[in-house]
Scaffold this motif. Sequence first.
Motif, mmCIF file in Angstrom:
data_model
loop_
_atom_site.group_PDB
_atom_site.id
_atom_site.type_symbol
_atom_site.label_atom_id
_atom_site.label_comp_id
_atom_site.label_asym_id
_atom_site.label_seq_id
_atom_site.Cartn_x
_atom_site.Cartn_y
_atom_site.Cartn_z
ATOM 1 N N LYS A 185 31.120 11.052 51.700
ATOM 2 C CA LYS A 185 31.708 12.068 51.351
ATOM 3 C C LYS A 185 32.839 12.113 50.318
ATOM 4 C CE LYS A 185 33.934 16.190 53.378
ATOM 5 N NZ LYS A 185 34.820 16.539 54.586
ATOM 6 N N SER A 186 33.366 10.786 50.253
ATOM 7 C CA SER A 186 34.455 10.854 49.529
ATOM 8 C C SER A 186 34.220 10.706 47.861
ATOM 9 C CB SER A 186 35.182 9.643 49.574
ATOM 10 O OG SER A 186 34.775 8.464 49.297
ATOM 11 N N TYR A 187 33.010 10.542 47.713
ATOM 12 C CA TYR A 187 32.473 10.494 46.169
ATOM 13 C C TYR A 187 31.223 11.414 46.178
ATOM 14 C CZ TYR A 187 28.623 7.313 47.556
ATOM 15 O OH TYR A 187 27.539 6.740 48.263
ATOM 16 N N SER A 188 30.614 12.015 47.190
ATOM 17 C CA SER A 188 29.218 12.830 46.783
ATOM 18 C C SER A 188 29.759 13.971 45.820
ATOM 19 C CB SER A 188 28.943 13.219 48.021
ATOM 20 O OG SER A 188 27.909 14.245 48.009
ATOM 21 N N PRO A 189 29.244 13.959 44.581
ATOM 22 C CA PRO A 189 29.449 15.005 43.480
ATOM 23 C C PRO A 189 29.331 16.469 44.375
ATOM 24 C CG PRO A 189 28.171 13.184 42.653
ATOM 25 C CD PRO A 189 28.316 12.816 44.148
ATOM 26 N N TYR A 190 28.517 16.794 44.918
ATOM 27 C CA TYR A 190 28.430 18.133 45.246
ATOM 28 C C TYR A 190 29.412 18.544 46.452
ATOM 29 C CZ TYR A 190 26.027 22.117 47.519
ATOM 30 O OH TYR A 190 25.642 23.339 48.025
ATOM 31 N N ASP A 191 29.944 17.448 47.033
ATOM 32 C CA ASP A 191 30.944 17.820 48.137
ATOM 33 C C ASP A 191 32.281 17.769 47.442
ATOM 34 O OD1 ASP A 191 29.327 18.178 50.541
ATOM 35 O OD2 ASP A 191 28.734 16.121 50.124
ATOM 36 N N ASN A 192 32.377 17.251 46.091
ATOM 37 C CA ASN A 192 33.609 17.334 45.582
ATOM 38 C C ASN A 192 34.088 18.022 44.214
ATOM 39 O OD1 ASN A 192 35.507 14.727 47.268
ATOM 40 N ND2 ASN A 192 33.037 14.167 47.103
ATOM 41 N N VAL A 193 33.283 18.955 44.370
ATOM 42 C CA VAL A 193 33.404 19.656 43.035
ATOM 43 C C VAL A 193 34.705 20.528 42.823
ATOM 44 C CG1 VAL A 193 32.670 22.235 41.899
ATOM 45 C CG2 VAL A 193 30.799 20.055 42.567
#
Length: 604
Positions: free
Chosen positions: A596-604
């Motif tokens: 979760k710390s790097y997942s692009p979708y979760d960090n927009v």
Amino acid sequence: MMKLAIAKKIPHIHELHGDNREDHYYWLKDKTNPEVIGYLEEENRYFKEIMAPLEGLTEEIYQEMVERVPASEMRVPVQMGPYYYYTRQEKDLQYPIYARKKASMRSNLESVQEEIILNLNELATEDGYLSVTETRPNSAHTHLAYLENRDGTDLYTAYIKDLTTGELLSDKIDNVYIFSSLEWSNCGQYIFYITANDLQRPNQLWRHKIGTDPSEDTLLYEETDVTFTLYIAKSQSNEFIFVYSHSTMTTEVRIMNANEPLSELQLFAGRQQGIIYDIEHWQDEFIILTNENALNFTLLRCPKDDFNARTPVIEYDEKRYLQQIYPFANKLFIEGREDGLTQIWVYDGVNFERLQWDEPIYTLSIVRGQSYYTDEVLVEFESLVTPKTTYGMDLTTLEKSLIQIATVTGHYDSNDYIQEQIWATATDGTKIPVIAVYKKGALDDGPAPLILTGYGSYGYSSEPRFTPYRLPALERGIIIATAQVRGGSEMGRGWYEDGKLKNKRNTFTDFIDVANYLINHGYTTTEQIAARGGSAGGLLVGAVANMAGDRFKVIVAEVPFVDVVTTMLDDTLPLTTLEWDEWGNPQNEEDYFYMKSYSPYDNV
């Protein structure tokens, strides 16, 4: 001007490990929803309008690329028994043509009539999709088995063609996996094939007797572990068929005698977590390539009748990453990596030596499918500035003779271009290799436009290869560079281990550090640099967009894998269970929060 397409928000919460993830666009996963289709069509209309001012330049560059395509291209014929097999591609035809010539030596080929064994252009329909992957002649060279697909999935249909009459046999086998899934017995009476389950995971090995109904076929082995896939390969000597159960981190091989198609499978070595191995047959022994007690793999040998009596072929050297074995009657060729580049070594039973090449940067490969008893070994060489060049290597003297240089139409002189291997320093001090190519003079007036690409997953290495389609960009003064970030295998197996699972963030920070290096050393500027990556490389540039989007003027994410956590939680998708060794399993709390710390979708 039409408005930017904006998807509506429908509240949705993912709950796991005491954590709530908001996902207002979860509804877009339903590919059958007319609203989803309508939104995508609106996106496409907006894209077309916003890009309209560039249509002229786009067409100009496209035509320059087309002009570089030769009228026809032919792969170097490969000797298999009494024939030389090859494919050729005509510029005005969509699909390749498979052909062969019967000759005792390469020098006779020009005077021998061509025999077309499979013309895909005749199989294709005007508006339909067609893919043919595996093509396998039997040992008598009288029949050709091949895999065909017309719906774009990984599930193919096997057909058998009589090469004497040109007719298809009645044998037709559905649900065969896309590759590494089809082999003949040496008697030509049986074929062995791999089928896939509903999730398109190859998991069953079958035996089919020619001339019988496939419903009567015999199931020989089923791989039940959902984290493993099944595939088969014939030894280069044609004496054995190897059946591989394979996951990202573990291998198990069973062996079948290709001369005894009704014989039982023999287990070579049971699976051990983290132990990967490959087998080939050479002379009177099996040669084993394994990472057991050898991070970058070592070569062992054992008698055919005693799998446990293993002894080293050569001394292990951690600087060499050995990857593939190619046995010929009197010599053993090994592909691998050293000094950040592909390499080929030759072993004659006593000496083990690396082949030498003139250029400092290159990509090498042994041509697949060559005869075990050939007098020459075909080796392909290319670099960022040298088109693919095929050499025939004399198996006695190891002298190289030039057979073919891939055609580049129009003017091309490799001396007009510069290729570089650059070493950028990562934040943790690691030296990251970068390969770059540009036209001489591109940097004379200062920093230049630069396209930086990367991948960095599954141990896949980004190699210095030639393509004429880069030339229009290079002619315009653009630098094209590739960051060989951790997660690939450019610097060995450890390079891969340092860019996966709990080390995955290294892949992204390496790419950012490479961009910073190129900017700080005058190659480009933040206003002139573009990032590009596809699939897992799309994940890379997607993560970079969140972490350091201000470094780049443009970021192109092609078919990007950006919704990492949600995807890896959905075990109904074809690849999910096979990917847990690469990304982690978010059902595990520690894996979940790291992903979760790097997942692009979760960090927009």
